[in-house]
Motif scaffolding. Structure first.
Motif, PDB file in Angstrom:
ATOM      1  N   PRO A  28       1.015  -1.410  -0.049  1.00 51.77           N
ATOM      2  CA  PRO A  28       0.048  -0.074  -0.206  1.00 51.77           C
ATOM      3  C   PRO A  28       0.839   1.173   0.050  1.00 51.77           C
ATOM      4  O   PRO A  28       0.525   2.312  -0.548  1.00 51.77           O
ATOM      5  CB  PRO A  28      -0.517  -0.126   1.247  1.00 51.77           C
ATOM      6  N   VAL A  29       2.057   1.147   0.611  1.00 54.16           N
ATOM      7  CA  VAL A  29       2.831   2.459   0.820  1.00 54.16           C
ATOM      8  C   VAL A  29       3.436   2.759  -0.793  1.00 54.16           C
ATOM      9  O   VAL A  29       3.563   3.798  -1.079  1.00 54.16           O
ATOM     10  CB  VAL A  29       3.962   2.084   1.821  1.00 54.16           C
ATOM     11  N   LEU A  30       3.751   1.640  -1.244  1.00 52.39           N
ATOM     12  CA  LEU A  30       4.361   1.910  -2.749  1.00 52.39           C
ATOM     13  C   LEU A  30       3.155   2.420  -3.654  1.00 52.39           C
ATOM     14  O   LEU A  30       3.503   3.294  -4.648  1.00 52.39           O
ATOM     15  CB  LEU A  30       4.998   0.674  -3.160  1.00 52.39           C
ATOM     16  N   ALA A  31       2.069   1.910  -3.537  1.00 55.38           N
ATOM     17  CA  ALA A  31       1.017   2.204  -4.428  1.00 55.38           C
ATOM     18  C   ALA A  31       0.703   3.642  -4.184  1.00 55.38           C
ATOM     19  O   ALA A  31       0.386   4.439  -5.048  1.00 55.38           O
ATOM     20  CB  ALA A  31      -0.168   1.235  -3.913  1.00 55.38           C
ATOM     21  N   LEU A  32       0.640   3.850  -2.721  1.00 56.42           N
ATOM     22  CA  LEU A  32       0.395   5.414  -2.485  1.00 56.42           C
ATOM     23  C   LEU A  32       1.374   6.454  -3.108  1.00 56.42           C
ATOM     24  O   LEU A  32       1.124   7.579  -3.762  1.00 56.42           O
ATOM     25  CB  LEU A  32       0.362   5.671  -1.218  1.00 56.42           C
ATOM     26  N   ALA A  33       2.557   5.764  -3.068  1.00 58.78           N
ATOM     27  CA  ALA A  33       3.643   6.792  -3.834  1.00 58.78           C
ATOM     28  C   ALA A  33       3.391   6.904  -5.191  1.00 58.78           C
ATOM     29  O   ALA A  33       3.943   7.969  -5.975  1.00 58.78           O
ATOM     30  CB  ALA A  33       5.068   6.284  -3.419  1.00 58.78           C
ATOM     31  N   ALA A  34       3.227   5.712  -5.913  1.00 62.13           N
ATOM     32  CA  ALA A  34       3.169   5.886  -7.267  1.00 62.13           C
ATOM     33  C   ALA A  34       1.721   6.517  -7.787  1.00 62.13           C
ATOM     34  O   ALA A  34       1.810   7.320  -8.585  1.00 62.13           O
ATOM     35  CB  ALA A  34       2.804   4.230  -7.698  1.00 62.13           C
ATOM     36  N   ALA A  35       0.749   6.509  -7.072  1.00 55.36           N
ATOM     37  CA  ALA A  35      -0.557   7.311  -7.166  1.00 55.36           C
ATOM     38  C   ALA A  35      -0.244   8.911  -6.933  1.00 55.36           C
ATOM     39  O   ALA A  35      -0.773   9.702  -7.966  1.00 55.36           O
ATOM     40  CB  ALA A  35      -1.474   7.131  -6.191  1.00 55.36           C
ATOM     41  N   GLY A  36       0.788   9.276  -6.039  1.00 52.98           N
ATOM     42  CA  GLY A  36       1.160  10.658  -6.035  1.00 52.98           C
ATOM     43  C   GLY A  36       1.842  11.042  -7.330  1.00 52.98           C
ATOM     44  O   GLY A  36       1.607  12.245  -7.706  1.00 52.98           O
ATOM     45  N   ALA A  37       2.702  10.190  -7.792  1.00 55.29           N
ATOM     46  CA  ALA A  37       3.544  10.473  -9.193  1.00 55.29           C
ATOM     47  C   ALA A  37       2.653  10.737 -10.274  1.00 55.29           C
ATOM     48  O   ALA A  37       2.629  11.465 -11.184  1.00 55.29           O
ATOM     49  CB  ALA A  37       4.665   9.512  -9.213  1.00 55.29           C
ATOM     50  N   VAL A  38       1.608   9.785 -10.341  1.00 52.70           N
ATOM     51  CA  VAL A  38       0.624   9.759 -11.314  1.00 52.70           C
ATOM     52  C   VAL A  38      -0.107  11.150 -11.324  1.00 52.70           C
ATOM     53  O   VAL A  38      -0.473  11.813 -12.462  1.00 52.70           O
ATOM     54  CB  VAL A  38      -0.472   8.489 -11.515  1.00 52.70           C
ATOM     55  N   ALA A  39      -0.722  11.654 -10.163  1.00 55.35           N
ATOM     56  CA  ALA A  39      -1.355  12.921  -9.916  1.00 55.35           C
ATOM     57  C   ALA A  39      -0.316  14.116 -10.373  1.00 55.35           C
ATOM     58  O   ALA A  39      -0.970  14.836 -10.932  1.00 55.35           O
ATOM     59  CB  ALA A  39      -1.443  13.019  -8.252  1.00 55.35           C
ATOM     60  N   VAL A  40       1.032  13.928 -10.137  1.00 53.28           N
ATOM     61  CA  VAL A  40       1.798  15.044 -10.596  1.00 53.28           C
ATOM     62  C   VAL A  40       1.886  15.060 -12.178  1.00 53.28           C
ATOM     63  O   VAL A  40       1.669  16.035 -12.509  1.00 53.28           O
ATOM     64  CB  VAL A  40       3.317  14.744 -10.056  1.00 53.28           C
ATOM     65  N   LEU A  41       1.905  13.754 -12.959  1.00 49.31           N
ATOM     66  CA  LEU A  41       1.780  13.929 -14.375  1.00 49.31           C
ATOM     67  C   LEU A  41       0.548  14.353 -14.705  1.00 49.31           C
ATOM     68  O   LEU A  41       0.329  14.977 -15.697  1.00 49.31           O
ATOM     69  CB  LEU A  41       2.146  12.469 -14.765  1.00 49.31           C
ATOM     70  N   ALA A  42      -0.499  14.175 -14.065  1.00 47.79           N
ATOM     71  CA  ALA A  42      -2.033  14.327 -14.512  1.00 47.79           C
ATOM     72  C   ALA A  42      -1.985  15.961 -14.295  1.00 47.79           C
ATOM     73  O   ALA A  42      -2.627  16.517 -15.109  1.00 47.79           O
ATOM     74  CB  ALA A  42      -3.013  13.899 -13.546  1.00 47.79           C
ATOM     75  N   LEU A  43      -1.366  16.743 -13.461  1.00 48.96           N
ATOM     76  CA  LEU A  43      -1.278  17.928 -13.199  1.00 48.96           C
ATOM     77  C   LEU A  43      -0.708  18.797 -14.428  1.00 48.96           C
ATOM     78  O   LEU A  43      -1.283  19.778 -15.216  1.00 48.96           O
ATOM     79  CB  LEU A  43      -0.386  18.454 -12.061  1.00 48.96           C
ATOM     80  N   TRP A  44       0.361  18.071 -15.004  1.00 44.65           N
ATOM     81  CA  TRP A  44       0.870  18.707 -16.246  1.00 44.65           C
ATOM     82  C   TRP A  44       0.287  18.688 -17.497  1.00 44.65           C
ATOM     83  O   TRP A  44       0.023  19.270 -18.125  1.00 44.65           O
ATOM     84  CB  TRP A  44       2.571  18.015 -16.408  1.00 44.65           C
ATOM     85  N   TRP A  45      -0.583  17.213 -17.494  1.00 42.69           N
ATOM     86  CA  TRP A  45      -1.367  17.140 -18.411  1.00 42.69           C
ATOM     87  C   TRP A  45      -2.334  18.312 -18.699  1.00 42.69           C
ATOM     88  O   TRP A  45      -2.846  18.552 -19.825  1.00 42.69           O
ATOM     89  CB  TRP A  45      -1.642  15.749 -18.547  1.00 42.69           C
ATOM     90  N   HIS A  46      -3.170  18.269 -17.574  1.00 43.29           N
ATOM     91  CA  HIS A  46      -4.234  19.210 -17.404  1.00 43.29           C
ATOM     92  C   HIS A  46      -3.779  20.515 -17.738  1.00 43.29           C
ATOM     93  O   HIS A  46      -4.546  21.438 -18.418  1.00 43.29           O
ATOM     94  CB  HIS A  46      -4.860  19.353 -16.037  1.00 43.29           C
ATOM     95  N   ASP A  47      -2.622  21.188 -17.422  1.00 46.79           N
ATOM     96  CA  ASP A  47      -2.103  22.473 -17.624  1.00 46.79           C
ATOM     97  C   ASP A  47      -1.326  22.796 -18.945  1.00 46.79           C
ATOM     98  O   ASP A  47      -0.827  23.698 -19.378  1.00 46.79           O
ATOM     99  CB  ASP A  47      -1.533  22.852 -16.416  1.00 46.79           C
ATOM    100  N   THR A  48      -1.317  21.649 -19.953  1.00 42.27           N
ATOM    101  CA  THR A  48      -0.626  21.701 -21.056  1.00 42.27           C
ATOM    102  C   THR A  48      -1.706  21.625 -22.444  1.00 42.27           C
ATOM    103  O   THR A  48      -2.113  20.456 -22.436  1.00 42.27           O
ATOM    104  CB  THR A  48       0.354  20.731 -21.105  1.00 42.27           C
ATOM    105  N   ALA A  49      -1.747  22.784 -23.045  1.00 43.05           N
ATOM    106  CA  ALA A  49      -2.762  22.650 -24.052  1.00 43.05           C
ATOM    107  C   ALA A  49      -2.132  21.912 -25.262  1.00 43.05           C
ATOM    108  O   ALA A  49      -3.013  21.435 -25.828  1.00 43.05           O
ATOM    109  CB  ALA A  49      -3.415  24.195 -24.279  1.00 43.05           C
ATOM    110  N   ALA A  50      -1.024  22.131 -25.448  1.00 47.20           N
ATOM    111  CA  ALA A  50      -0.430  21.648 -26.658  1.00 47.20           C
ATOM    112  C   ALA A  50       1.246  21.831 -26.646  1.00 47.20           C
ATOM    113  O   ALA A  50       1.689  22.672 -25.740  1.00 47.20           O
ATOM    114  CB  ALA A  50      -0.936  22.458 -27.953  1.00 47.20           C
ATOM    115  N   VAL A  51       2.004  21.097 -27.267  1.00 42.78           N
ATOM    116  CA  VAL A  51       3.356  21.128 -27.149  1.00 42.78           C
ATOM    117  C   VAL A  51       3.914  21.167 -28.650  1.00 42.78           C
ATOM    118  O   VAL A  51       3.421  20.533 -29.458  1.00 42.78           O
ATOM    119  CB  VAL A  51       4.144  19.615 -26.741  1.00 42.78           C
TER     120      VAL A  51
END
Length: 457
Positions: A28-51
């Motif tokens: 569960p600890v590793l899964a929580l840490a991985a979920a946090g990393a995914v959330a960080v990537l989702a933040l970039w995806w949400h705020d990036t209209a185009a590359v």
């Protein structure tokens, strides 16, 4: 094994219930840490209209690396906050390995962030790398502090590399490692001031504040306030120092209401002895006997200036302790039959388990590996425990001509034909532990039933 002797099996002993193994929270600890990393990537995806274009791809990759670096730094500190659920549930040595691995990834992400962002800006501005670096560092808000923080993190990463770590003292490594807190403080403002994903996104900023303030709270609580409370409440002092074997001493430590520590056999504490030449170093030493209401005991082998100096401690010396830590306890047990496999002074936590693990006569075995008979620390105690509990005790020592007593699958099956049906607790120097682990696997013991904590924390 080249030389094995000293087998004892008493007839006395009473049947006792065998506890079911407590499941580790590692998954569960590793899964929580991985979920946090995914959330960080989702933040970039949400705020990036185009590359768009090479500069856009370089800057986008740099932003991702920067976000993951910031998240990784928070995870690194949380892992070393000495949270009981991690230290006792997952195990201190395993958490330390996670920390080291995450540290390498974080430093690599930091370097990638620096290179990609500056490269991308240089392409965008159609200027050189050196000129763009000067512009970014000197002209951008919060960049001087961010640069200082980055340099500190890189320096800590370099000194933590195995080849360098072996050449510096523990004290130097530790106090330079503490600078990580300063680095994060310096870099935090840079993250919010220049992070495109936080500009105009109050929810993201608040989440970032919550992440860092939450980690800071863990550090203050578990590394400052809890130890202060422990030591004020229990008032630990050295009661006596007893020589056990050449270069090995036991330190008896007395205090008040020690049962409230809830220390378990197999665990360790971090000890700081408030005597000349010792007070600046906090070292992890395992309990070598079951905790008592008013007394704890550690047994230490002289392996350096600090551990050698413990033999000179005087009764009454004040002691500062933190803990207890470690997951090498009875809670890991899943089978009625147990083998305790010790090497050198790694016998100390296993001696405490040998005394206390519930077991029927003949179902508890201790195999103790040492260079010579004189190196068998706590030998008389082990033999007394084996006699009183109906347990089996074996020694594996080098032959008179120096031939090494190796731990092998064949040797293990010789003394325990049903070894594959055992839980195994393993503690010893790194080389011996690796050799023994390989032998146990070859003898049929499943990985999940080999319980190990590093002797070199």
């Amino acid at each position: 094994m080249a030389t094995t002797y000293g087998h004892r099996a008493a007839r006395r002993g009473s049947a006792q219930p065998v506890p079911r193994g407590r499941r580790s929270p590692a998954g569960p600890v590793l899964a929580l840490a991985a979920a946090g990393a995914v959330a960080v990537l989702a933040l970039w995806w949400h705020d990036t209209a185009a590359v768009v274009g090479p500069a856009g791809w370089l800057i986008g990759a740099g932003r991702i690396a920067g976000l993951l670096t910031g998240y990784g730094c928070a995870v690194l500190v949380a892992l070393m906050a000495r949270v009981p659920a991690l230290e006792r549930g997952v195990g201190s040595d395993r958490v330390a390995r996670w920390h080291a691995m995450a540290g390498r990834y974080t430093v690599c992400l930091l370097l990638a962030h620096i290179v990609l962002i500056i490269w991308g800006y240089a392409v965008q501005a159609r200027t050189g790398i050196v000129r763009e670096t000067t512009t970014v560092v000197l002209d951008y808000p919060e960049m001087l502090k961010g640069t200082a923080g980055a340099l500190i993190l890189i320096a800590v990463g370099v000194i933590s590399a195995r080849a360098v770590r072996r050449r510096v003292s523990y004290e130097t490594w530790y106090y330079l490692h503490v600078l990580t807190y300063l680095a994060l403080f310096l870099a935090f403002g840079h993250q919010l001031a220049l992070g495109a994903d936080f500009a105009g996104n109050a929810a993201a900023r608040n989440a970032w504040y919550a992440l860092y303030l939450g980690v800071a709270a863990l550090v203050v609580w578990f590394r400052v306030l809890v130890p202060v409370r422990l030591n004020v409440r229990h008032r630990l002092r050295v009661a006596a120092v007893v020589r056990e074997a050449p270069g090995v001493v036991s330190v008896l430590i007395q205090g008040r209401r020690l049962a409230e520590l809830r220390a378990e056999p197999g665990q360790f504490l971090r000890w700081r002895f408030l005597a000349g030449g010792l007070w600046w170093t906090s070292s992890p030493y395992s309990l070598s006997a079951a905790p008592r209401q008013d007394r704890l005991r550690i047994t230490v082998k002289a392996a350096g200036d600090h551990s050698a100096a413990l033999a000179l401690l005087r009764p009454g010396t004040r002691v500062w302790a933190e803990g207890p830590y470690g997951a090498l306890t009875a809670a890991r047990r899943t089978r009625s039959k147990v083998l305790l496999l010790a090497g050198g002074v790694g016998v100390t936590p296993l001696r405490a388990l040998f005394e206390t693990l519930p077991a029927r006569p003949g179902e508890l075995t201790l195999l103790y590996r040492a260079r010579t008979p004189g190196d068998l620390a706590l030998r008389s105690e082990l033999e007394s425990i084996a006699q009183s509990r109906g347990a089996r005790l074996y020694y594996a020592v080098n032959a008179a001509d120096g031939t090494r007593a190796a731990i092998t699958a064949t040797g293990l099956r010789t003394i325990l034909p049903d070894i594959a049906q055992h839980d195994v607790y393993l503690c010893g120097p790194d080389g011996m532990a690796r050799e023994s682990y390989d032998a146990l696997r070859a003898a049929g013991v499943p990985t999940g039933r080999i319980h190990h904590e590093s002797f070199e924390l």
